[in-house]
Design a protein around this motif. Structure first.
Motif, PDB file in Angstrom:
ATOM      1  N   LEU A  37       0.821  -1.207   0.000  1.00 40.65           N
ATOM      2  CA  LEU A  37       0.000   0.000   0.000  1.00 40.65           C
ATOM      3  C   LEU A  37       0.859   1.263   0.000  1.00 40.65           C
ATOM      4  N   ILE A  38       1.873   1.280   0.862  1.00 42.89           N
ATOM      5  CA  ILE A  38       2.735   2.462   0.971  1.00 42.89           C
ATOM      6  C   ILE A  38       3.517   2.682  -0.320  1.00 42.89           C
ATOM      7  N   GLY A  39       4.130   1.605  -0.847  1.00 38.63           N
ATOM      8  CA  GLY A  39       4.950   1.727  -2.052  1.00 38.63           C
ATOM      9  C   GLY A  39       4.157   2.194  -3.256  1.00 38.63           C
ATOM     10  N   ASN A  40       3.005   1.560  -3.483  1.00 36.59           N
ATOM     11  CA  ASN A  40       2.205   1.933  -4.654  1.00 36.59           C
ATOM     12  C   ASN A  40       1.543   3.300  -4.476  1.00 36.59           C
ATOM     13  N   SER A  41       1.133   3.618  -3.260  1.00 35.90           N
ATOM     14  CA  SER A  41       0.559   4.944  -3.005  1.00 35.90           C
ATOM     15  C   SER A  41       1.610   6.025  -3.210  1.00 35.90           C
ATOM     16  N   LEU A  42       2.853   5.721  -2.846  1.00 31.64           N
ATOM     17  CA  LEU A  42       3.943   6.674  -3.031  1.00 31.64           C
ATOM     18  C   LEU A  42       4.182   6.941  -4.516  1.00 31.64           C
ATOM     19  N   ILE A  43       4.145   5.883  -5.328  1.00 33.81           N
ATOM     20  CA  ILE A  43       4.327   6.058  -6.774  1.00 33.81           C
ATOM     21  C   ILE A  43       3.200   6.913  -7.356  1.00 33.81           C
ATOM     22  N   ILE A  44       1.958   6.630  -6.951  1.00 32.52           N
ATOM     23  CA  ILE A  44       0.824   7.424  -7.437  1.00 32.52           C
ATOM     24  C   ILE A  44       0.977   8.884  -7.033  1.00 32.52           C
ATOM     25  N   THR A  45       1.393   9.121  -5.793  1.00 29.49           N
ATOM     26  CA  THR A  45       1.562  10.489  -5.294  1.00 29.49           C
ATOM     27  C   THR A  45       2.672  11.219  -6.036  1.00 29.49           C
ATOM     28  N   ILE A  46       3.813  10.549  -6.213  1.00 28.00           N
ATOM     29  CA  ILE A  46       4.954  11.172  -6.896  1.00 28.00           C
ATOM     30  C   ILE A  46       4.588  11.556  -8.322  1.00 28.00           C
ATOM     31  N   ILE A  47       3.972  10.629  -9.049  1.00 26.19           N
ATOM     32  CA  ILE A  47       3.633  10.894 -10.452  1.00 26.19           C
ATOM     33  C   ILE A  47       2.578  11.990 -10.555  1.00 26.19           C
ATOM     34  N   THR A  48       1.647  12.026  -9.620  1.00 25.03           N
ATOM     35  CA  THR A  48       0.596  13.047  -9.642  1.00 25.03           C
ATOM     36  C   THR A  48       1.151  14.439  -9.356  1.00 25.03           C
ATOM     37  N   LEU A  49       2.086  14.539  -8.397  1.00 25.35           N
ATOM     38  CA  LEU A  49       2.584  15.842  -7.967  1.00 25.35           C
ATOM     39  C   LEU A  49       3.705  16.389  -8.843  1.00 25.35           C
ATOM     40  N   VAL A 286       9.320  -1.056  -5.928  1.00 21.88           N
ATOM     41  CA  VAL A 286      10.771  -1.103  -5.733  1.00 21.88           C
ATOM     42  C   VAL A 286      11.475  -1.305  -7.073  1.00 21.88           C
ATOM     43  N   ILE A 287      10.951  -2.225  -7.869  1.00 17.84           N
ATOM     44  CA  ILE A 287      11.571  -2.545  -9.165  1.00 17.84           C
ATOM     45  C   ILE A 287      11.555  -1.327 -10.090  1.00 17.84           C
ATOM     46  N   TYR A 288      10.415  -0.630 -10.137  1.00 19.07           N
ATOM     47  CA  TYR A 288      10.310   0.512 -11.045  1.00 19.07           C
ATOM     48  C   TYR A 288      11.091   1.722 -10.543  1.00 19.07           C
ATOM     49  N   SER A 289      11.338   1.797  -9.255  1.00 21.99           N
ATOM     50  CA  SER A 289      12.030   2.960  -8.696  1.00 21.99           C
ATOM     51  C   SER A 289      13.540   2.809  -8.702  1.00 21.99           C
ATOM     52  N   LEU A 290      14.039   1.581  -8.540  1.00 20.25           N
ATOM     53  CA  LEU A 290      15.478   1.387  -8.372  1.00 20.25           C
ATOM     54  C   LEU A 290      16.281   1.806  -9.594  1.00 20.25           C
ATOM     55  N   ARG A 291      15.795   1.478 -10.791  1.00 22.22           N
ATOM     56  CA  ARG A 291      16.551   1.740 -12.017  1.00 22.22           C
ATOM     57  C   ARG A 291      16.031   2.955 -12.789  1.00 22.22           C
ATOM     58  N   ASN A 292      15.083   3.656 -12.224  1.00 22.39           N
ATOM     59  CA  ASN A 292      14.505   4.801 -12.910  1.00 22.39           C
ATOM     60  C   ASN A 292      14.978   6.088 -12.243  1.00 22.39           C
ATOM     61  N   GLU A 293      15.879   6.797 -12.913  1.00 18.96           N
ATOM     62  CA  GLU A 293      16.462   8.000 -12.331  1.00 18.96           C
ATOM     63  C   GLU A 293      15.422   9.100 -12.134  1.00 18.96           C
ATOM     64  N   ALA A 294      14.473   9.201 -13.050  1.00 17.55           N
ATOM     65  CA  ALA A 294      13.441  10.234 -12.929  1.00 17.55           C
ATOM     66  C   ALA A 294      12.581  10.001 -11.686  1.00 17.55           C
ATOM     67  N   MET A 295      12.233   8.721 -11.420  1.00  9.97           N
ATOM     68  CA  MET A 295      11.451   8.399 -10.234  1.00  9.97           C
ATOM     69  C   MET A 295      12.245   8.678  -8.960  1.00  9.97           C
ATOM     70  N   LYS A 296      13.515   8.317  -8.963  1.00  9.16           N
ATOM     71  CA  LYS A 296      14.353   8.558  -7.777  1.00  9.16           C
ATOM     72  C   LYS A 296      14.526  10.049  -7.523  1.00  9.16           C
ATOM     73  N   ALA A 297      14.686  10.825  -8.585  1.00  9.04           N
ATOM     74  CA  ALA A 297      14.822  12.272  -8.428  1.00  9.04           C
ATOM     75  C   ALA A 297      13.524  12.885  -7.901  1.00  9.04           C
ATOM     76  N   ALA A 298      12.387  12.415  -8.409  1.00 12.88           N
ATOM     77  CA  ALA A 298      11.091  12.918  -7.940  1.00 12.88           C
ATOM     78  C   ALA A 298      10.855  12.546  -6.487  1.00 12.88           C
ATOM     79  N   LEU A 299      11.283  11.343  -6.095  1.00 11.60           N
ATOM     80  CA  LEU A 299      11.138  10.912  -4.701  1.00 11.60           C
ATOM     81  C   LEU A 299      11.995  11.774  -3.778  1.00 11.60           C
ATOM     82  N   ARG A 300      13.245  12.037  -4.191  1.00 13.00           N
ATOM     83  CA  ARG A 300      14.118  12.893  -3.375  1.00 13.00           C
ATOM     84  C   ARG A 300      13.529  14.297  -3.239  1.00 13.00           C
ATOM     85  N   LYS A 301      12.953  14.797  -4.327  1.00 10.05           N
ATOM     86  CA  LYS A 301      12.339  16.124  -4.300  1.00 10.05           C
ATOM     87  C   LYS A 301      11.156  16.161  -3.345  1.00 10.05           C
TER      88      LYS A 301
END
Length: 313
Positions: A37-49, A286-301
């Protein structure tokens, strides 16, 4: 004690009858569920924002994360509740809903994964037409079609499966209402319609798999012609996670549904069911975030903004 022949619902037989192991399994499944729930909700939140991620690839990834939240919520909460209450009973209505949503969401996930592979094919092999082919309307139609196709698949399986007369004790040797296990309860030669529906669904899944394979053959042949190693790395960083998720999900689900069901299920049978019901929704973020620089940058932001707000307020 349950009267197994007269009850209207079913008895789900989990991993162990030992109360200590039941509590342990409940805790492990609950933690896994919360992580999903946390991981997938985080991806939805990051992509939305993050407006930099408002592209077709991340739109489909957000849809996949929403599917994963729904998919794992169909089976795990019910199983955890049964373990904590030491009660494996599930009513007929609950089982009908579980079968419908499980098949519908699994079918929708296969469809979304197929669309995602086509998106990567167009982006890499036909970049000049990408904006035209994968515009916002096309993306919305593709996601809507995936959900509708999944719903129709779930409706067909549910209607046919629960029209079959059952014989004997209503015991399902699985932690959820699993269609292959339920077919073992059917009276002889009364489940041919369900087999026909399952064969049709399997054919559709196989066609999706062929489409995914063909897309990646074209993708990798194009990538090998890219002279820049940096360009190749960028392409692989977006394609390999998706390819891994597709391979894992389809192979685990295919193995589980195509192999003959056992009269005395082993721990390995339960383990394979976890591979396609629990593991993909939990590890996809985890799989989509580890190798995706754009996702990691958005998460850090996103995290830096949260830290700033806490420090200020």
């Amino acid at each position: 004690m349950f009267n197994l022949t007269s009850m209207s619902g079913f008895l789900l037989v989990g991993f162990s009858d030992d109360r200590k192991f039941q509590i342990l399994h409940a805790a492990l499944f609950l933690v896994t569920y919360l992580l999903a729930l946390i991981g997938n909700s985080l991806i939805i939140t990051i992509i939305t924002l993050d407006h930099r991620l408002h592209s077709p690839m991340y739109y489909f990834l957000k849809s996949l994360s929403l599917l994963d939240i729904c998919f794992i919520s169909v089976t795990v909460p019910q199983f955890v509740a049964n373990l904590l209450m030491d009660n494996g009973y599930i009513s007929l209505g609950q089982c009908i809903l579980q079968v419908f949503f499980f098949i519908a969401l699994a079918s929708s996930e296969v469809a979304i994964l197929t669309v995602m592979s086509y998106d990567r094919y167009v982006a890499i092999c036909r970049p000049l037409q990408y904006g035209t082919i994968m515009d916002s309307n096309a993306c919305r139609r593709a996601v809507t079609a995936a959900w509708v196709a999944g719903g129709l698949s779930g409706l067909m399986h549910t209607a046919v499966n629960f029209s079959i007369p059952l014989c004997g004790e209503r015991v399902i040797h699985q932690f959820f209402c699993d269609v292959p296990q339920m077919l073992k309860l059917a009276c002889s030669y009364e489940f041919m319609n369900e087999i026909a529906v399952a064969a049709f669904t399997t054919l559709m899944a196989f066609l999706c798999l062929i489409s995914i394979v063909l897309s990646y053959i074209r993708i990798f042949s194009t990538v090998m012609r890219i002279p820049s190693s940096e360009g190749q790395t960028k392409v692989f960083s977006t394609c390999l996670p998706h390819l891994f998720v597709v391979t894992f999900f389809l192979s685990a689900a295919g193995f589980e549904f195509l192999r003959p069901t056992s009269d005395s299920p082993s721990a390995m049978d339960f383990l394979f069911s976890i591979f396609y019901t629990v593991i993909p929704p939990t590890f996809n973020p985890v799989i989509y975030s580890l190798r995706n620089e754009a996702m990691k940058a958005a998460l850090r932001k996103l995290l830096s903004k949260e830290v700033f707000r806490k420090n200020v307020f």
